[in-house]
Design an enzyme around this catalytic site. Structure first.
Site, mmCIF file in Angstrom:
data_model
loop_
_atom_site.group_PDB
_atom_site.id
_atom_site.type_symbol
_atom_site.label_atom_id
_atom_site.label_comp_id
_atom_site.label_asym_id
_atom_site.label_seq_id
_atom_site.Cartn_x
_atom_site.Cartn_y
_atom_site.Cartn_z
ATOM 1 N N TRP A 258 7.613 1.854 14.932
ATOM 2 C CA TRP A 258 6.624 2.624 14.167
ATOM 3 C C TRP A 258 5.234 2.478 14.755
ATOM 4 O O TRP A 258 4.475 3.443 14.819
ATOM 5 C CB TRP A 258 6.676 2.276 12.682
ATOM 6 C CG TRP A 258 7.917 2.824 12.044
ATOM 7 C CD1 TRP A 258 8.953 2.105 11.534
ATOM 8 C CD2 TRP A 258 8.280 4.213 11.893
ATOM 9 N NE1 TRP A 258 9.932 2.965 11.073
ATOM 10 C CE2 TRP A 258 9.542 4.246 11.281
ATOM 11 C CE3 TRP A 258 7.663 5.424 12.220
ATOM 12 C CZ2 TRP A 258 10.207 5.450 10.985
ATOM 13 C CZ3 TRP A 258 8.310 6.614 11.928
ATOM 14 C CH2 TRP A 258 9.560 6.619 11.316
ATOM 15 N N ASP B 222 -0.240 0.459 8.277
ATOM 16 C CA ASP B 222 0.881 1.316 7.869
ATOM 17 C C ASP B 222 1.825 0.446 7.052
ATOM 18 O O ASP B 222 2.668 -0.256 7.606
ATOM 19 C CB ASP B 222 1.589 1.882 9.108
ATOM 20 C CG ASP B 222 2.863 2.647 8.733
ATOM 21 O OD1 ASP B 222 3.172 2.753 7.521
ATOM 22 O OD2 ASP B 222 3.544 3.122 9.652
ATOM 23 N N LYS C 104 10.105 4.380 0.281
ATOM 24 C CA LYS C 104 10.709 3.064 0.474
ATOM 25 C C LYS C 104 10.494 2.168 -0.738
ATOM 26 O O LYS C 104 11.443 1.700 -1.324
ATOM 27 C CB LYS C 104 10.172 2.434 1.750
ATOM 28 C CG LYS C 104 10.847 3.068 2.962
ATOM 29 C CD LYS C 104 9.966 3.318 4.127
ATOM 30 C CE LYS C 104 10.699 4.194 5.137
ATOM 31 N NZ LYS C 104 9.861 4.588 6.259
HETATM 32 C C1 LIG Z 1 9.435 5.263 7.266
HETATM 33 C C2 LIG Z 1 8.227 4.843 8.012
HETATM 34 C C3 LIG Z 1 7.337 5.778 8.581
HETATM 35 C C4 LIG Z 1 7.591 7.267 8.527
HETATM 36 O O1 LIG Z 1 7.392 7.718 7.247
HETATM 37 P P1 LIG Z 1 7.471 9.289 6.903
HETATM 38 O O2 LIG Z 1 7.001 9.263 5.483
HETATM 39 O O3 LIG Z 1 8.889 9.682 7.069
HETATM 40 O O4 LIG Z 1 6.563 9.988 7.816
HETATM 41 C C5 LIG Z 1 6.221 5.302 9.220
HETATM 42 N N1 LIG Z 1 5.965 3.981 9.305
HETATM 43 C C6 LIG Z 1 6.791 3.058 8.778
HETATM 44 C C7 LIG Z 1 6.461 1.615 8.906
HETATM 45 C C8 LIG Z 1 7.943 3.474 8.124
HETATM 46 O O5 LIG Z 1 8.768 2.548 7.598
#
Ligand SMILES: *Cc1c(COP(=O)(O)O)cnc(C)c1O
Length: 360
Positions: A102, A172, A196
């Site tokens: 990521w 993030d 999540k």
């Molecule tokens: C799932 C995830 C993303 C992507 O998220 P989207 O909402 O599908 O764009 C980005 N960073 C991390 C750490 C993730 O777990």
């Protein structure tokens, strides 16, 4: 009806009491005669739902007044672009720490907008470690420092918050937000896709310090400018109303569980139990440095990968769903977000032990 233990990395399991309340209120939300899905986002009922969700989140995470909370769309992936578009403030360069898939994606997107200094990277260890801050080469003139507190695919998590002095720290937090107490004031900006640990897909949460809002350059589309959303209370256009409502119920559920400290204690216990089992076995293996193993996503491999299919099939029969690892790394991955009960982890361990007895 029979519900499974769903170990999906996202969209992920939701707390059952939340789903039950959604069902209860689905056709007629508290005497309005309509579903939340059918309400005007500008009507009194939805505005109350929206405000209550924000207030719950602020109380839960201790978000100070001088931080905006935005309920956006476009996923965490759109934040990979919105962060540089809004936070560069004429500086032209930013620091990024690369700890896995990521972060790598965030870096790639940021390079479209600015010079990226990769201040530290664990690529040499195949992203199984986290470089200690003493080894980071931070640029004092960087507009911000971006990192990924939990790498959802590699299963690597920071159990500490970096110190970047006056340079805003951007995180993030998609796969770790609300899993433990949060010191919001250590951050300039936090973002997370909801699917999540927050609620349904389609909602993206941004928590941003007030002074970092309002610096988007002239070519930036207004819908990609944090100011647009801050000024409009996240209703510059139609927001993801249903996801926002469900997120509010999840925030309340977390409060009922005892808040973030209680979540942390439970999450730590769940993860430690599973890692202890894996480490005690010669059949299962987790490659991550024990000091930075994720509480949320536990990847593991079988000593005999030719049995992966049989493992997954047997797991599904035992009501243990979506354990297949990410397509980029293979093996297995058990995601243990807030909504995964301890009984789910116990059931997984029992199944793994039994599978090892039969095949190990
Ligand atoms: C799932 C995830 C993303 C992507 O998220 P989207 O909402 O599908 O764009 C980005 N960073 C991390 C750490 C993730 O777990």
């Amino acid at each position: 009806m029979s519900r499974v233990y769903n170990f999906s990395a996202g969209p992920a399991m939701l707390p059952e009491p939340v789903l039950e309340q959604v069902r209860e209120e689905l056709l007629d939300w508290r005497g309005t005669g309509m579903s939340v899905m059918e309400m005007s986002h500008r009507g009194k009922a939805f505005v109350a739902i929206a405000e209550e969700a924000e207030a719950e989140l602020r109380a839960l995470a201790g978000i100070p007044e001088h931080y905006e909370v935005l309920f956006l769309q476009g996923g965490a992936s759109l934040q990979f672009a919105m962060v540089p578009l809004n936070l560069l403030r004429g500086k032209g360069k930013a620091d990024y720490v690369n700890t896995g898939s990521w972060s790598t994606k965030a870096i790639k997107e940021a390079r479209r907008f600015c010079e990226v200094n990769v201040a530290a990277s664990s690529e040499a260890s195949r992203f199984t470690t986290i470089p200690p801050q003493a080894e980071w080469r931070l640029d004092p003139d960087a507009a911000y420092v971006h990192y990924t507190p939990n790498e959802t695919i590699g299963g690597v998590e920071f159990h500490w918050v970096p110190d970047t002095g006056d340079v805003p720290l951007v995180a993030d937090m998609s796969s770790t937000i609300l899993s433990r107490p949060l010191e919001v004031e250590r951050f300039g900006l936090i973002y997370a896709g909801a699917q999540k640990n927050i609620g349904p897909a389609g909602l993206t949460l941004v928590i941003v310090r007030e002074d970092l809002v309002g610096h988007a350059g002239p070519g930036v589309p207004s819908m990609l400018d944090y100011r647009t959303h801050a000024e409009a209370g996240s209703m510059a256009n139609t927001p993801p109303t249903f996801a926002w409502y469900v997120a509010g119920l999840v925030f309340k559920w977390i409060r009922d569980q005892g808040g973030l400290a209680a979540m942390a204690e439970r999450n730590r216990r769940k993860a430690e139990k599973l890692y202890a089992f894996i480490d005690g076995s010669d059949f299962y293996h987790n490659p991550v440095d024990p000091a930075c193993r994720s509480w949320m996503n536990v990847p593991f491999t079988l000593a005999r990968p030719e049995l992966d299919g049989a493992f997954l099939e047997g797991a599904a029969e035992a009501g243990l769903s979506t354990l297949k690892g990410h397509r980029s790394v293979g093996g297995m991955r058990a995601s243990l977000y807030n909504a995964m009960p301890e009984a789910g982890v116990d059931a997984l361990i029992d199944y793994m032990a039994e599978f090892e007895r039969r095949h190990g």
